[in-house]
Write a protein that holds these residues in place. Structure first.
Motif, PDB file in Angstrom:
ATOM      1  N   THR A 147      40.292  33.166  16.690  1.00 51.76           N
ATOM      2  CA  THR A 147      39.220  32.215  16.387  1.00 51.76           C
ATOM      3  C   THR A 147      39.757  30.973  15.677  1.00 51.76           C
ATOM      4  O   THR A 147      39.263  29.865  15.896  1.00 51.76           O
ATOM      5  CB  THR A 147      38.136  32.882  15.518  1.00 51.76           C
ATOM      6  OG1 THR A 147      38.736  33.485  14.357  1.00 51.76           O
ATOM      7  CG2 THR A 147      37.400  33.967  16.306  1.00 51.76           C
ATOM      8  N   PHE A 181      32.490  27.713  13.586  1.00 51.69           N
ATOM      9  CA  PHE A 181      33.663  28.400  13.054  1.00 51.69           C
ATOM     10  C   PHE A 181      34.290  27.588  11.920  1.00 51.69           C
ATOM     11  O   PHE A 181      34.681  28.132  10.889  1.00 51.69           O
ATOM     12  CB  PHE A 181      34.737  28.574  14.145  1.00 51.69           C
ATOM     13  CG  PHE A 181      34.443  29.606  15.196  1.00 51.69           C
ATOM     14  CD1 PHE A 181      33.174  30.147  15.346  1.00 51.69           C
ATOM     15  CD2 PHE A 181      35.438  30.029  16.062  1.00 51.69           C
ATOM     16  CE1 PHE A 181      32.901  31.081  16.347  1.00 51.69           C
ATOM     17  CE2 PHE A 181      35.192  30.964  17.052  1.00 51.69           C
ATOM     18  CZ  PHE A 181      33.924  31.494  17.202  1.00 51.69           C
ATOM     19  N   PHE A 190      34.251  37.109  20.321  1.00 48.16           N
ATOM     20  CA  PHE A 190      33.804  37.290  18.934  1.00 48.16           C
ATOM     21  C   PHE A 190      32.455  38.012  18.882  1.00 48.16           C
ATOM     22  O   PHE A 190      32.261  38.924  18.064  1.00 48.16           O
ATOM     23  CB  PHE A 190      33.693  35.952  18.220  1.00 48.16           C
ATOM     24  CG  PHE A 190      33.008  36.058  16.881  1.00 48.16           C
ATOM     25  CD1 PHE A 190      33.672  36.582  15.789  1.00 48.16           C
ATOM     26  CD2 PHE A 190      31.676  35.670  16.738  1.00 48.16           C
ATOM     27  CE1 PHE A 190      33.027  36.717  14.557  1.00 48.16           C
ATOM     28  CE2 PHE A 190      31.030  35.809  15.515  1.00 48.16           C
ATOM     29  CZ  PHE A 190      31.706  36.343  14.416  1.00 48.16           C
ATOM     30  N   ILE A 203      31.917  26.380  19.641  1.00 51.08           N
ATOM     31  CA  ILE A 203      32.358  27.186  18.499  1.00 51.08           C
ATOM     32  C   ILE A 203      32.492  26.327  17.234  1.00 51.08           C
ATOM     33  O   ILE A 203      33.221  26.686  16.306  1.00 51.08           O
ATOM     34  CB  ILE A 203      33.699  27.897  18.803  1.00 51.08           C
ATOM     35  CG1 ILE A 203      34.786  26.890  19.174  1.00 51.08           C
ATOM     36  CG2 ILE A 203      33.518  28.908  19.926  1.00 51.08           C
ATOM     37  CD1 ILE A 203      36.165  27.531  19.364  1.00 51.08           C
ATOM     38  N   TYR A 234      37.191  32.933   9.527  1.00 49.05           N
ATOM     39  CA  TYR A 234      38.334  33.696  10.017  1.00 49.05           C
ATOM     40  C   TYR A 234      38.502  34.993   9.232  1.00 49.05           C
ATOM     41  O   TYR A 234      38.924  36.015   9.788  1.00 49.05           O
ATOM     42  CB  TYR A 234      39.605  32.842   9.957  1.00 49.05           C
ATOM     43  CG  TYR A 234      39.375  31.443  10.470  1.00 49.05           C
ATOM     44  CD1 TYR A 234      38.743  31.233  11.703  1.00 49.05           C
ATOM     45  CD2 TYR A 234      39.719  30.319   9.720  1.00 49.05           C
ATOM     46  CE1 TYR A 234      38.478  29.947  12.167  1.00 49.05           C
ATOM     47  CE2 TYR A 234      39.475  29.038  10.185  1.00 49.05           C
ATOM     48  CZ  TYR A 234      38.844  28.857  11.402  1.00 49.05           C
ATOM     49  OH  TYR A 234      38.582  27.604  11.863  1.00 49.05           O
TER      50      TYR A 234
END
Length: 455
Positions: free
Chosen positions: A291, A36, A169, A33, A276
C-alpha cells in the motif's frame, strides 16, 4: 455542439478524448487510493469518524460538480472556474477565481511529488527526497509533452493498477474483520456519539476534501473533448460518484482496523504511516509495503501526471486572454499541447517541492493551501451559476441554477471556516495579492477582458 470559435478563440488543442477518457482522467486525478496518504490526519482530526468526514466532503463536492456541469454546458472551453466565473459573471471576477484556483492547481503537483518522494525515500533512503522529486517531474513532463493521447493511455493502465491494490486491501481487511480484529464498533467510523461535534466533522472534512480535488480538472480538457459538452459535466459527476464510494468503503474498513486508536487521536499521525501500520495489522508487513509503494507511485506519477496537464491548461487559458504572460499560451505544432505552460509547471514543482521538503511539516502546509485555494474558487463557481443562469438567462430551473448552488456554497463556507488557521491567513494573503494585481491592471489600462462571443 458549441465550439471555441463561437467565443472568439481558435481551436488549437486536439479533440481526441471521449467520455471514458475524461472519467478515467478524473478518477486518476483524484486517485482511488488517495485516502491512504492522508488517512492518519483525517482519523486524528475526526476522532475516528473518517467515513463521516468523507461523506461530508462528498456532499460539498457533489453540489460543486453539479455547478461545474452546468457551466461546462454553457462555456465548453479550457480554463475551468476561471472561464466560468469570467464568462458567467465578469472578466475581473474570472481573473480572481482563476487566481484563487491557481493556489490549488500550481501547488498540487508540488504536493503530490513531495508525498511520493518522501514515501520512496523511506524505502530507499540512499536516494534523497529531492532526487526522487526531480525524477518524477522529468518523467511526467516528458509524457505530457508527447500529447494528451499519451497521457490518456498511461492513466488507464495506472487506474487498473490502483484498483487492484485497493481490492487486495479490502479483501484482506474484510478477512481480518471476519477474524475478529476490529478495534471499534461497526458504525464508529460514521458516527461516535462520545466525540461527535460539527466542528470536529467539518474540520476533518476540510482535510478529506483533498482526496476529491481533481474531478474539476476534467473541465480543463473541454477543448480536447470530442463529444457533446454535456458529456463533460456527466464525466465529472460520474468520476466523483465512483471515487466517493471507493473512499468511504476503504476508510470505513481501515478505521475499524486501526490499532492504537486513542494515541493516534491524541497525538496525530506524526510519521504519516498510520494507514500502512493499519495495513500491517490487518494482513502483515507485505500489505504495508504494497500500500505504501502504491501510494508513492499513484501520487508521484499517475496523479501528478494529470495534475500537471490540468494546471498547464489553466495557465494556457489565462495567458490566451492576456491575463498571464503570453508565452504560456504557446501550443506545440506537432503534439498540440500547451508546451511552455507544461514546462512552467514542471519548474515550479521542482523549485517549490524541494523547498518544502526542507520544512518540518511541508506536506501539511501545502495540503492546507491547496484546499483553501480550491474551496475559494468553488465558492465563486456557485455564484457564477446563479448569476449566469438566473440573472442573465432568466432560467426557470430553480433547482439546478439556484437551490443546488446555494446549498453547495453554504457547505463550502462551513468547510472553509473550519480549515487550518495558518492556511486561512496565507490563503487570504494570496487572494489579497490577486486584488492588487487586478487594481494594477486597471491603473495601467489592461483591465481583464475576454473575447466577445460570436452570435
Amino acid at each position: 455542439m458549441s465550439t471555441v470559435e463561437q467565443f472568439g478563440y481558435r481551436q488549437e488543442l486536439q479533440r481526441s478524448l471521449g467520455f471514458a477518457d475524461l472519467m478515467i482522467y478524473g478518477l486518476i486525478f483524484m486517485v482511488p487510493i488517495a485516502p491512504f496518504g492522508i488517512f492518519g490526519n483525517v482519523f486524528s482530526i475526526s476522532h475516528g469518524m473518517v467515513a463521516l468526514a468523507y461523506v461530508i466532503g462528498l456532499v460539498a463536492m457533489a453540489f460543486t460538480a453539479l455547478s461545474y456541469a452546468q457551466m461546462a454546458r454553457a462555456f465548453p472551453m479550457a480554463g475551468s472556474v476561471y472561464t466560468y466565473a469570467g464568462r458567467g459573471i465578469a472578466a475581473p471576477v474570472g481573473f480572481f477565481a482563476g487566481w484563487a484556483i491557481l493556489l490549488d492547481y500550481v501547488l498540487v503537483p508540488s504536493l503530490l511529488y513531495l508525498v511520493a518522494s518522501t514515501a520512496m525515500n523511506s524505502f530507499v533512503p540512499a536516494v534523497p527526497v529531492w532526487a526522487w522529486l526531480v525524477a518524477f517531474v522529468l518523467l511526467n513532463t516528458v509524457v505530457n509533452y508527447l500529447g494528451i493521447q499519451m497521457t490518456a493511455r498511461i492513466t488507464r493502465i495506472m487506474l487498473v493498477a490502483e484498483l487492484a491494490v485497493l481490492a487486495i486491501f479490502l479483501v484482506v481487511g474484510g478477512v481480518a474483520l471476519a477474524q475478529g480484529k476490529a478495534q471499534a464498533g461497526a458504525l464508529t467510523p460514521l458516527f461516535d456519539s462520545s466525540s461527535f461535534t460539527w466542528t470536529v466533522v467539518f474540520a476533518a472534512a476540510s482535510v478529506a476534501v483533498l482526496s476529491f480535488l481533481g474531478f474539476d480538472g476534467i473541465s480543463t480538457l473541454a477543448e480536447e473533448n470530442r463529444e457533446d459538452a454535456r458529456r463533460l459535466g456527466r464525466s465529472m459527476v460520474a468520476a466523483l460518484g465512483v471515487a466517493a464510494v471507493l473512499f468511504v468503503v476503504q476508510t470505513w474498513v481501515a478505521a475499524l482496523l486501526t490499532p492504537n486508536r486513542e494515541q493516534l487521536i491524541a497525538e496525530g499521525d506524526l510519521t504519516g504511516n498510520a494507514f500502512y501500520d493499519t495495513a500491517a495489522f490487518a494482513g502483515g508487513p507485505w500489505l504495508s509495503v504494497l500500500t505504501a509503494v502504491a501510494t508513492a507511485i499513484a501520487w508521484g506519477f499517475a496523479n501528478s501526471l494529470v495534475a500537471q496537464a490540468a494546471t498547464s491548461r489553466l495557465l494556457f487559458a489565462m495567458a490566451r486572454d492576456r491575463q498571464l504572460p503570453a508565452f504560456l499560451a504557446k501550443v506545440h505544432p506537432k503534439h498540440r499541447v500547451p508546451v511552455n505552460a507544461t514546462f512552467a509547471v514542471a519548474a515550479v514543482s521542482v523549485t517549490l517541492g524541494v523547498f518544502m521538503s526542507l520544512r518540518d511539516n511541508g506536506i501539511g502546509e501545502l495540503a492546507s493551501l491547496v484546499n483553501f485555494g480550491a474551496m475559494s474558487a468553488f465558492l465563486m463557481l456557485h455564484v457564477a451559476v446563479v448569476v449566469h443562469y438566473m440573472i442573465k438567462k432568466r432560467s426557470r430551473n430553480i433547482w439546478a441554477h439556484l437551490v443546488a448552488p446555494a446549498i453547495g456554497f453554504a457547505v463550502l463556507v462551513a468547510v472553509v471556516i473550519n480549515q487550518n488557521v495558518a492556511a486561512q491567513w496565507v490563503g487570504g494573503v494570496w487572494l489579497a495579492i490577486g486584488l492588487v494585481v487586478i487594481g494594477v491592471s486597471y491603473v495601467v489600462g489592461r483591465r481583464p477582458e475576454l473575447p466577445t462571443e460570436v452570435k
